[in-house]
Design a protein around this motif. Structure first.
Motif, PDB file in Angstrom:
ATOM      1  N   MET A 150       0.846  -1.190   0.000  1.00  0.00           N
ATOM      2  CA  MET A 150       0.000   0.000   0.000  1.00  0.00           C
ATOM      3  C   MET A 150       0.877   1.234   0.000  1.00  0.00           C
ATOM      4  SD  MET A 150      -2.842   1.042   2.851  1.00  0.00           S
ATOM      5  CE  MET A 150      -3.668   2.596   2.842  1.00  0.00           C
ATOM      6  N   ALA A 151       0.566   2.194  -0.834  1.00  0.00           N
ATOM      7  CA  ALA A 151       1.362   3.409  -0.924  1.00  0.00           C
ATOM      8  C   ALA A 151       1.224   4.218   0.352  1.00  0.00           C
ATOM      9  CB  ALA A 151       0.907   4.243  -2.112  1.00  0.00           C
ATOM     10  N   THR A 152       2.325   4.862   0.734  1.00  0.00           N
ATOM     11  CA  THR A 152       2.307   5.722   1.912  1.00  0.00           C
ATOM     12  C   THR A 152       1.691   7.056   1.556  1.00  0.00           C
ATOM     13  OG1 THR A 152       4.324   4.694   2.742  1.00  0.00           O
ATOM     14  CG2 THR A 152       3.747   6.864   3.641  1.00  0.00           C
ATOM     15  N   PRO A 153       0.714   7.511   2.372  1.00  0.00           N
ATOM     16  CA  PRO A 153       0.145   8.831   2.092  1.00  0.00           C
ATOM     17  C   PRO A 153       1.216   9.896   2.142  1.00  0.00           C
ATOM     18  CG  PRO A 153      -1.164   7.672   3.718  1.00  0.00           C
ATOM     19  CD  PRO A 153       0.084   6.877   3.522  1.00  0.00           C
ATOM     20  N   THR A 154       1.321  10.721   1.128  1.00  0.00           N
ATOM     21  CA  THR A 154       2.366  11.732   1.107  1.00  0.00           C
ATOM     22  C   THR A 154       1.816  13.139   1.062  1.00  0.00           C
ATOM     23  OG1 THR A 154       2.496  11.571  -1.283  1.00  0.00           O
ATOM     24  CG2 THR A 154       4.012  10.192  -0.012  1.00  0.00           C
ATOM     25  N   TYR A 155       0.533  13.317   0.975  1.00  0.00           N
ATOM     26  CA  TYR A 155      -0.101  14.637   0.934  1.00  0.00           C
ATOM     27  C   TYR A 155      -0.896  14.713   2.227  1.00  0.00           C
ATOM     28  CZ  TYR A 155      -1.991  18.542  -1.906  1.00  0.00           C
ATOM     29  OH  TYR A 155      -2.302  19.756  -2.443  1.00  0.00           O
ATOM     30  N   THR A 156      -0.291  15.268   3.272  1.00  0.00           N
ATOM     31  CA  THR A 156      -0.829  15.174   4.622  1.00  0.00           C
ATOM     32  C   THR A 156      -1.238  16.532   5.155  1.00  0.00           C
ATOM     33  OG1 THR A 156       0.678  13.322   5.028  1.00  0.00           O
ATOM     34  CG2 THR A 156      -0.333  14.363   6.956  1.00  0.00           C
ATOM     35  N   LEU A 157      -2.440  16.615   5.687  1.00  0.00           N
ATOM     36  CA  LEU A 157      -2.901  17.871   6.267  1.00  0.00           C
ATOM     37  C   LEU A 157      -2.157  18.126   7.581  1.00  0.00           C
ATOM     38  CD1 LEU A 157      -4.994  20.232   6.172  1.00  0.00           C
ATOM     39  CD2 LEU A 157      -6.398  18.811   7.698  1.00  0.00           C
ATOM     40  N   ILE A 158      -1.549  19.304   7.684  1.00  0.00           N
ATOM     41  CA  ILE A 158      -0.918  19.721   8.932  1.00  0.00           C
ATOM     42  C   ILE A 158      -1.949  20.396   9.823  1.00  0.00           C
ATOM     43  CG2 ILE A 158       0.763  21.292   9.965  1.00  0.00           C
ATOM     44  CD1 ILE A 158       2.534  20.867   7.527  1.00  0.00           C
ATOM     45  N   ASP A 159      -2.666  21.347   9.269  1.00  0.00           N
ATOM     46  CA  ASP A 159      -3.662  22.085  10.037  1.00  0.00           C
ATOM     47  C   ASP A 159      -4.567  22.837   9.074  1.00  0.00           C
ATOM     48  OD1 ASP A 159      -3.470  24.363  12.930  1.00  0.00           O
ATOM     49  OD2 ASP A 159      -5.034  23.010  12.211  1.00  0.00           O
ATOM     50  N   SER A 160      -5.724  23.198   9.561  1.00  0.00           N
ATOM     51  CA  SER A 160      -6.641  23.995   8.755  1.00  0.00           C
ATOM     52  C   SER A 160      -7.380  24.973   9.639  1.00  0.00           C
ATOM     53  CB  SER A 160      -7.639  23.095   8.017  1.00  0.00           C
ATOM     54  OG  SER A 160      -8.501  22.459   8.931  1.00  0.00           O
ATOM     55  N   VAL A 161      -7.779  26.089   9.011  1.00  0.00           N
ATOM     56  CA  VAL A 161      -8.553  27.108   9.706  1.00  0.00           C
ATOM     57  C   VAL A 161      -9.732  27.471   8.822  1.00  0.00           C
ATOM     58  CG1 VAL A 161      -8.579  29.460  10.578  1.00  0.00           C
ATOM     59  CG2 VAL A 161      -6.547  28.035  10.910  1.00  0.00           C
ATOM     60  N   THR A 162     -10.924  27.386   9.367  1.00  0.00           N
ATOM     61  CA  THR A 162     -12.127  27.881   8.701  1.00  0.00           C
ATOM     62  C   THR A 162     -12.700  28.956   9.600  1.00  0.00           C
ATOM     63  OG1 THR A 162     -12.568  25.755   7.652  1.00  0.00           O
ATOM     64  CG2 THR A 162     -14.403  27.312   7.808  1.00  0.00           C
ATOM     65  N   LEU A 163     -12.793  30.162   9.103  1.00  0.00           N
ATOM     66  CA  LEU A 163     -13.205  31.280   9.948  1.00  0.00           C
ATOM     67  C   LEU A 163     -14.702  31.249  10.242  1.00  0.00           C
ATOM     68  CD1 LEU A 163     -11.089  34.230   8.480  1.00  0.00           C
ATOM     69  CD2 LEU A 163     -10.587  32.756  10.435  1.00  0.00           C
ATOM     70  N   GLY A 164     -15.003  31.110  11.534  1.00  0.00           N
ATOM     71  CA  GLY A 164     -16.390  31.203  11.973  1.00  0.00           C
ATOM     72  C   GLY A 164     -16.784  32.634  12.290  1.00  0.00           C
ATOM     73  N   SER A 165     -15.775  33.485  12.400  1.00  0.00           N
ATOM     74  CA  SER A 165     -15.980  34.927  12.541  1.00  0.00           C
ATOM     75  C   SER A 165     -14.816  35.591  11.814  1.00  0.00           C
ATOM     76  CB  SER A 165     -16.032  35.340  14.005  1.00  0.00           C
ATOM     77  OG  SER A 165     -14.846  34.967  14.658  1.00  0.00           O
ATOM     78  N   SER A 166     -14.981  36.837  11.437  1.00  0.00           N
ATOM     79  CA  SER A 166     -13.923  37.512  10.694  1.00  0.00           C
ATOM     80  C   SER A 166     -12.660  37.600  11.533  1.00  0.00           C
ATOM     81  CB  SER A 166     -14.372  38.909  10.269  1.00  0.00           C
ATOM     82  OG  SER A 166     -14.663  39.706  11.395  1.00  0.00           O
ATOM     83  N   ALA A 167     -11.523  37.606  10.850  1.00  0.00           N
ATOM     84  CA  ALA A 167     -10.239  37.638  11.548  1.00  0.00           C
ATOM     85  C   ALA A 167      -9.229  38.418  10.731  1.00  0.00           C
ATOM     86  CB  ALA A 167      -9.732  36.229  11.796  1.00  0.00           C
ATOM     87  N   SER A 168      -8.346  39.107  11.412  1.00  0.00           N
ATOM     88  CA  SER A 168      -7.356  39.932  10.722  1.00  0.00           C
ATOM     89  C   SER A 168      -6.171  39.132  10.211  1.00  0.00           C
ATOM     90  CB  SER A 168      -6.849  41.033  11.644  1.00  0.00           C
ATOM     91  OG  SER A 168      -6.236  40.470  12.789  1.00  0.00           O
ATOM     92  N   SER A 169      -5.975  37.923  10.727  1.00  0.00           N
ATOM     93  CA  SER A 169      -4.826  37.134  10.294  1.00  0.00           C
ATOM     94  C   SER A 169      -5.055  35.668  10.649  1.00  0.00           C
ATOM     95  CB  SER A 169      -3.542  37.631  10.955  1.00  0.00           C
ATOM     96  OG  SER A 169      -3.607  37.430  12.359  1.00  0.00           O
ATOM     97  N   VAL A 170      -4.251  34.844  10.039  1.00  0.00           N
ATOM     98  CA  VAL A 170      -4.228  33.415  10.349  1.00  0.00           C
ATOM     99  C   VAL A 170      -2.769  33.015  10.493  1.00  0.00           C
ATOM    100  CG1 VAL A 170      -4.674  31.098   9.449  1.00  0.00           C
ATOM    101  CG2 VAL A 170      -6.397  32.903   9.184  1.00  0.00           C
ATOM    102  N   THR A 171      -2.468  32.249  11.535  1.00  0.00           N
ATOM    103  CA  THR A 171      -1.092  31.805  11.766  1.00  0.00           C
ATOM    104  C   THR A 171      -1.027  30.293  11.868  1.00  0.00           C
ATOM    105  OG1 THR A 171      -0.541  33.842  12.956  1.00  0.00           O
ATOM    106  CG2 THR A 171       0.903  31.959  13.296  1.00  0.00           C
ATOM    107  N   PHE A 172      -0.109  29.717  11.142  1.00  0.00           N
ATOM    108  CA  PHE A 172       0.240  28.310  11.323  1.00  0.00           C
ATOM    109  C   PHE A 172       1.611  28.302  12.003  1.00  0.00           C
ATOM    110  CE2 PHE A 172      -3.132  26.347   8.994  1.00  0.00           C
ATOM    111  CZ  PHE A 172      -3.465  27.237   7.987  1.00  0.00           C
ATOM    112  N   SER A 173       1.666  27.754  13.202  1.00  0.00           N
ATOM    113  CA  SER A 173       2.918  27.753  13.942  1.00  0.00           C
ATOM    114  C   SER A 173       3.280  26.339  14.368  1.00  0.00           C
ATOM    115  CB  SER A 173       2.805  28.660  15.170  1.00  0.00           C
ATOM    116  OG  SER A 173       1.762  28.208  16.010  1.00  0.00           O
ATOM    117  N   GLY A 174       4.497  26.204  14.851  1.00  0.00           N
ATOM    118  CA  GLY A 174       4.952  24.899  15.300  1.00  0.00           C
ATOM    119  C   GLY A 174       4.998  23.872  14.187  1.00  0.00           C
TER     120      GLY A 174
END
Lengths: 168, 168
Positions: free
Chosen positions: A1-25
């Protein structure tokens, strides 16, 4: 079986407006690339989406862009900017539709090279653009900060997905 | 899993006027279509078009940037499908097929849909095209089917693969 290579690190869906989005760590485990997919619209007005790597606000971002507006075709060069814009010269985001932007960052965890990336930005009322850029740092990429210029907040429903493509 | 193949279609003997994907699963985030195509139109290239959910009304916008044989142009228009690029056609060098990619974000959302596309024709001569485009479909329904068409027809051995990008 092939190893998954396209992996989600994190996602943000805005439930309220926001001035920025940060992916850290962002982990440097495993060599590979990152893919950031943004589908967003602005609240206050049309503008430009911007990105900083590792919080770097120094004059360390370089990019060349080709872009069409539906009537004109152009190219431009940005040298030594303190952020990476996802479009040159034209708006990359509007208040009316969710605009699709995709950033591919190659070899993001390497410590022996500057980081290069390819960007596609699409706003069917303003512009379609292809950009090639470079962050002039040999540090491993550990965070991405996405924010705006010409507008203050990303609208509700805007999405930001960060994927890792692992090469080993 | 990240990126999953939904379906792969190869055009058989006699060609096909269209390539259609139906019954698209609704548990993904984004879609990506990869095309290796050649058209039967008597020219070096023919258009690539996509429509969703059998919507053939003028609900599609596109903004294109095209490099062709030393010149660059930009165009934009509204139509009954997204005309997102070109593939090689009948008078291009034999056995050459164009390559295209179309990325659709948030395909199950209740908002209008945005596309980011890249296309290139292949021809062992000076007549060649590369196109990037920003597309939009004003439909607010989740995408359950998509139809690829061209000026005349796809020739045998043209292929289209539909992938789903997931968030798990």
């Amino acid at each position: 079986m092939a190893t998954p290579t396209y992996t989600l690190i994190d996602s943000v869906t805005l439930g309220s407006s926001a001035s920025s989005v940060t992916f850290s760590g962002i982990s440097a485990t495993g060599k590979g690339d990152l893919v950031l997919v943004i589908s967003a619209k602005a609240v206050e007005g049309n503008g430009v989406v911007r990105m900083r790597i590792n919080g770097d606000s120094g004059a360390n971002y370089y990019s060349v862009a080709m872009f069409g507006t539906g009537s004109t075709a152009s190219s431009s060069l940005n040298s030594g900017f303190n952020q990476q814009t996802l479009t040159h010269s034209e708006n990359s985001i509007s208040t009316s539709t969710f605009n699709l932007m995709k950033v591919e960052l190659q070899d993001y965890s390497a410590t022996d090279k500057h980081k290069s990336y390819l960007i596609r930005s699409n706003e069917s009322s303003f512009t379609t653009q292809g950009l090639a850029g470079r962050w002039a740092s040999t540090s491993a990429l550990t965070s991405l900060y996405i924010y705006g210029g010409g507008f203050t907040n990303f609208a509700i429903g805007s999405t930001f997905f960060l994927y890792q493509l692992v090469s080993e | 899993m990240g990126m999953q193949l939904i379906e792969h279609i190869e055009v058989g003997s006699g060609g096909a006027a269209s390539i259609e994907f139906t019954g698209i699963p609704q548990d993904g985030v984004d879609l990506q279509i990869l095309i290796s195509g050649r058209g039967s139109r008597s020219a070096t290239d023919s258009q690539l078009r996509v429509a969703f959910n059998s919507d053939t009304a003028s609900n599609y916008d596109v903004l294109k940037l095209t490099g062709e044989s030393g010149s660059v142009t930009s165009s934009g228009f509204n139509f009954n499908s997204v005309i997102f690029g070109e593939m090689s056609a009948a008078t291009a060098t034999a056995n050459t097929f164009g390559s295209s990619s179309a990325y659709i974000s948030n395909y199950t959302s209740s908002a209008a849909k945005s596309l980011s596309t890249d296309s290139v024709t292949e021809n062992n001569a000076t007549q060649n095209k590369i196109t990037i485009a920003a597309g939009a479909w004003s439909g607010t329904a989740a995408i359950t089917s998509l139809l690829l068409t061209t000026n005349v027809s796809f020739v045998e051995y043209s292929t289209a693969s539909l992938y789903m990008i997931t968030a798990d």
